[in-house]
Design a protein around this motif. Structure first.
Motif, PDB file in Angstrom:
ATOM      1  N   HIS A  65       4.237  34.159  -6.722  1.00 40.74           N
ATOM      2  CA  HIS A  65       3.751  35.326  -7.447  1.00 40.74           C
ATOM      3  C   HIS A  65       3.711  35.162  -8.965  1.00 40.74           C
ATOM      4  O   HIS A  65       3.215  36.041  -9.666  1.00 40.74           O
ATOM      5  N   THR A  66       4.258  34.088  -9.490  1.00 36.59           N
ATOM      6  CA  THR A  66       4.181  33.843 -10.933  1.00 36.59           C
ATOM      7  C   THR A  66       2.835  33.198 -11.256  1.00 36.59           C
ATOM      8  O   THR A  66       2.458  32.224 -10.604  1.00 36.59           O
ATOM      9  N   ALA A  67       2.126  33.771 -12.233  1.00 36.00           N
ATOM     10  CA  ALA A  67       0.843  33.192 -12.638  1.00 36.00           C
ATOM     11  C   ALA A  67       1.085  32.185 -13.753  1.00 36.00           C
ATOM     12  O   ALA A  67       1.823  32.473 -14.696  1.00 36.00           O
ATOM     13  N   GLU A  68       0.504  30.987 -13.598  1.00 36.51           N
ATOM     14  CA  GLU A  68       0.645  29.975 -14.640  1.00 36.51           C
ATOM     15  C   GLU A  68      -0.690  29.263 -14.856  1.00 36.51           C
ATOM     16  O   GLU A  68      -1.623  29.439 -14.084  1.00 36.51           O
ATOM     17  N   VAL A  69      -0.698  28.415 -15.862  1.00 37.28           N
ATOM     18  CA  VAL A  69      -1.923  27.688 -16.166  1.00 37.28           C
ATOM     19  C   VAL A  69      -2.052  26.496 -15.207  1.00 37.28           C
ATOM     20  O   VAL A  69      -1.156  25.666 -15.115  1.00 37.28           O
ATOM     21  N   GLU A 124       7.232  22.107  -7.414  1.00 33.47           N
ATOM     22  CA  GLU A 124       7.998  22.707  -8.505  1.00 33.47           C
ATOM     23  C   GLU A 124       7.184  23.740  -9.289  1.00 33.47           C
ATOM     24  O   GLU A 124       7.731  24.556 -10.020  1.00 33.47           O
ATOM     25  N   SER A 125       5.858  23.696  -9.174  1.00 35.58           N
ATOM     26  CA  SER A 125       5.018  24.564 -10.011  1.00 35.58           C
ATOM     27  C   SER A 125       3.721  24.886  -9.280  1.00 35.58           C
ATOM     28  O   SER A 125       3.401  24.278  -8.260  1.00 35.58           O
ATOM     29  N   ALA A 126       2.972  25.845  -9.835  1.00 39.51           N
ATOM     30  CA  ALA A 126       1.671  26.198  -9.266  1.00 39.51           C
ATOM     31  C   ALA A 126       0.726  24.989  -9.334  1.00 39.51           C
ATOM     32  O   ALA A 126      -0.059  24.747  -8.410  1.00 39.51           O
ATOM     33  N   GLY A 137      12.631  23.253 -12.739  1.00 41.61           N
ATOM     34  CA  GLY A 137      12.230  23.341 -14.144  1.00 41.61           C
ATOM     35  C   GLY A 137      13.370  23.856 -15.011  1.00 41.61           C
ATOM     36  O   GLY A 137      13.684  23.295 -16.057  1.00 41.61           O
ATOM     37  N   LYS A 167      -9.179  24.927 -16.747  1.00 39.84           N
ATOM     38  CA  LYS A 167      -7.853  25.540 -16.575  1.00 39.84           C
ATOM     39  C   LYS A 167      -7.987  27.013 -16.206  1.00 39.84           C
ATOM     40  O   LYS A 167      -8.800  27.728 -16.789  1.00 39.84           O
ATOM     41  N   LYS A 168      -7.181  27.427 -15.239  1.00 37.98           N
ATOM     42  CA  LYS A 168      -7.183  28.832 -14.819  1.00 37.98           C
ATOM     43  C   LYS A 168      -5.757  29.364 -14.802  1.00 37.98           C
ATOM     44  O   LYS A 168      -4.819  28.591 -14.638  1.00 37.98           O
ATOM     45  N   LEU A 169      -5.634  30.689 -14.925  1.00 37.69           N
ATOM     46  CA  LEU A 169      -4.321  31.321 -14.776  1.00 37.69           C
ATOM     47  C   LEU A 169      -4.179  31.736 -13.318  1.00 37.69           C
ATOM     48  O   LEU A 169      -4.860  32.656 -12.871  1.00 37.69           O
ATOM     49  N   GLN A 212       9.062  33.261  -6.820  1.00 41.17           N
ATOM     50  CA  GLN A 212       9.208  32.511  -8.068  1.00 41.17           C
ATOM     51  C   GLN A 212       7.970  31.642  -8.325  1.00 41.17           C
ATOM     52  O   GLN A 212       7.510  31.546  -9.463  1.00 41.17           O
ATOM     53  N   LEU A 213       7.428  31.029  -7.300  1.00 39.33           N
ATOM     54  CA  LEU A 213       6.186  30.272  -7.464  1.00 39.33           C
ATOM     55  C   LEU A 213       4.982  31.022  -6.898  1.00 39.33           C
ATOM     56  O   LEU A 213       3.900  30.988  -7.472  1.00 39.33           O
ATOM     57  N   GLY A 257      11.136  25.183  -6.900  1.00 35.80           N
ATOM     58  CA  GLY A 257      10.702  25.864  -8.123  1.00 35.80           C
ATOM     59  C   GLY A 257      11.760  26.016  -9.194  1.00 35.80           C
ATOM     60  O   GLY A 257      11.435  26.247 -10.350  1.00 35.80           O
TER      61      GLY A 257
END
Lengths: 366, 166
Positions: free
Chosen positions: A170-174, A136-138, A262, A2-4, A167-168, A259
């Motif tokens: 530039h947002t960092a997620e797992v 919808e997500s990274a 959610g 898993k990465k951010l 929104q997707l 995005g």
């Protein structure tokens, strides 16, 4: 592992795994960090690809067009005005029946000037013959990009992966990085060499043009089965062309993409807790359009759009070719952001049958 | 789910702080999100960044409107605080039901963490906020080591983690 990762870096990681032979791109917000990261990977020898720097988006896609005509695996990324600038070449790639993947960090189109997120740019690809996905997500950006190369090469059609600007992107997620073995691109029925005399895309008149366009349309239809199969074979299944959320017994159905789904799902949970039978059909693909999935819907339909064509939202128009009695909300333009509370308001108004017009342009966001 | 809003001045490292907190949460086995202020660079202007930390997958992507914790970098920032918890440098700044203090500038200056004549306070702020969020110091250290080469930043976070007081 898993990465951010931001959505953009998730796409770069997937592209690295897909091992393209060539990447050509011109920077534009909010896409830039995809190709910046890829340039870094090429520079560090993490990725063995030709990175071609160009002076415009038109040239970026033209360079890719040449390379994929000769059998290479190609990737580019763009947004908004950049997509419009390369628009002619988009048709050449699709009409030539060549596979490639392009990421589109979806953004408003000027004028008036705006660099922020909505879906107005990606919808211009609708008629060109591209497969068009929206994530919808990274995590889904990563997964769909990997699948995109496989699907695109199997049906010989280019594939655009759309992700909401900022929104997707530039947002960092797992993000779970997956191992994925992509088969090599299938050999072409011809070989292009510097010495060979070869003509592609000859001048057509009438019937041959009709036939070429017909074949392209048939294969776009056929790609539905490929999309469903590749999704099922993947470590995680998203549901194929669409994702169903709490739809089983839903009397009220929201149709959306991208995005903001959610936040909308959280709003659906809020209404469900009040005993309202509401669910979502999330469109993962705009082309090919998931007609069958929409046809099957049994309930009152609300389509929420982030782009428009004449007075209606684009998804509203698309869904209305299958279901006639629908409500359509058009909102979220130019970076206007709706959160769970906003969706609760929209959905409540819909459920209470307080939407008197078929199309409502929604301005209310906290 | 824990929601954090960070107010900083462009150039102070608020966006990086959000990223470091999210990364620390990931290393603690949690899900996390770091949302920067969207748009062009904003050196010298107020920048708002957001962090979400959760045991489950986070599916919303909107900015945070009602944070659980507010972190304020600049002593002159005149921002409205709606959260019950706030992390500040001194009592000249907005207070809340629970106010946590860390003299981030002093920690940075003691370590000679200075850039362009100003103390680099973001890693000390990360250390303090991580403590308030119950993140482990080991994950914070790992995150900073990975993202920033200068070891003094790890030290700054470690000191702040120890000395932050409510």
């Amino acid at each position: 592992m898993k990465k951010l990762l931001t959505g953009n870096h998730a796409i770069a990681e997937a592209v690295k795994i897909a091992k393209p032979d060539i990447i050509a791109a011109y920077p534009i917000t909010p896409q830039t960090s995809i190709v910046e990261k890829l340039a870094e990977m090429v520079e560090n020898s993490e990725l063995d690809a030709e990175f071609v720097r160009v002076e415009s988006e038109y040239t970026a896609l033209s360079v890719i067009l040449g390379a994929i005509t000769a059998g290479a695996r190609g990737f580019t990324a763009t947004s908004s005005q950049g997509l419009l600038y390369m628009y002619e070449v988009c048709w050449w790639v699709a009409g030539s029946r060549l596979p490639m993947v392009m990421a589109i960090a979806t953004r408003a189109v000027g004028a008036p000037w705006n660099i922020h997120g909505d879906h107005q740019d990606i919808i211009v690809l609708r008629d060109a013959g591209w497969i068009i996905g929206m994530v919808e997500s990274a995590q889904e950006a990563f997964d769909m990009t990997l699948q995109a190369f496989k699907i695109s090469e199997e049906v010989s059609l280019p594939f655009a992966v759309g992700l909401d600007g900022f929104q997707l992107t530039h947002t960092a997620e797992v993000v779970k990085i997956r191992d994925y073995e992509l088969p090599k691109r299938k050999p072409l029925p011809y070989t292009i060499e510097p010495s060979s005399n070869f003509a592609l895309n000859a001048v057509t008149f009438g019937i041959p043009k009709l036939k070429a366009r017909h074949e392209q349309a048939k294969d776009l239809e056929k790609s539905k089965e490929v999309i469903r199969r590749v999704d099922k074979e993947f470590p995680v299944s998203y549901g194929g062309l669409t994702e169903e959320y709490r739809l089983d017994d839903a009397e009220y159905i929201v149709v959306m993409m991208g995005g903001w789904c959610g936040d909308a799902k959280d709003a659906i949970d809020v209404l469900r807790d009040k005993g309202i039978q509401i669910g979502m059909l999330r469109l993962r693909f705009l082309r090919p359009f998931p007609r069958k999935e929409v046809e099957k819907l049994d309930g009152k339909i609300l389509v929420v759009d982030r782009s428009n064509s004449d007075y209606r939202g684009v998804l509203g128009l698309e869904v209305s070719t299958v279901k006639h009695d629908i409500k359509n909300v058009v909102t979220g333009f130019g970076g206007m952001e709706l959160d769970t509370q906003d969706f609760v308001k929209i959905f409540t108004k819909f459920v209470n049958n307080e939407m008197k017009k078929d199309v409502e342009w929604w301005y209310d966001s906290a | 789910m824990l929601e954090i809003t960070i107010y900083s001045i462009g150039g102070q490292g608020g966006v990086t702080a959000a990223r470091l907190l999210a990364l620390s949460a990931l290393y603690d086995g949690k899900y996390a999100q770091a949302i920067p202020q969207f748009g062009p660079e904003r050196r010298g202007a107020l920048v708002t960044s957001y962090v979400r930390i959760s045991d489950d997958v986070i599916r919303k992507h909107s900015r945070i409107r009602n944070p659980d914790i507010t972190v304020i970098f600049d002593t002159k920032s005149n921002v409205d605080v709606s959260s019950k918890v706030v992390v500040v440098n001194s009592n000249n700044q907005p207070q809340a039901e629970k106010t946590w203090y860390v003299d981030a500038a002093k920690i940075a200056l003691d370590l000679n963490l200075i850039k362009e004549g100003l103390p680099i306070i973001n890693t000390a702020k990360v250390g303090a906020t991580a403590k308030v969020c119950n993140l482990t110091i080991n994950s914070v250290k790992k995150a900073i080591k990975e993202e920033i080469r200068d070891e003094r930043n790890v030290k700054a976070a470690e000191i702040a983690y120890e000395v932050v007081r409510c």
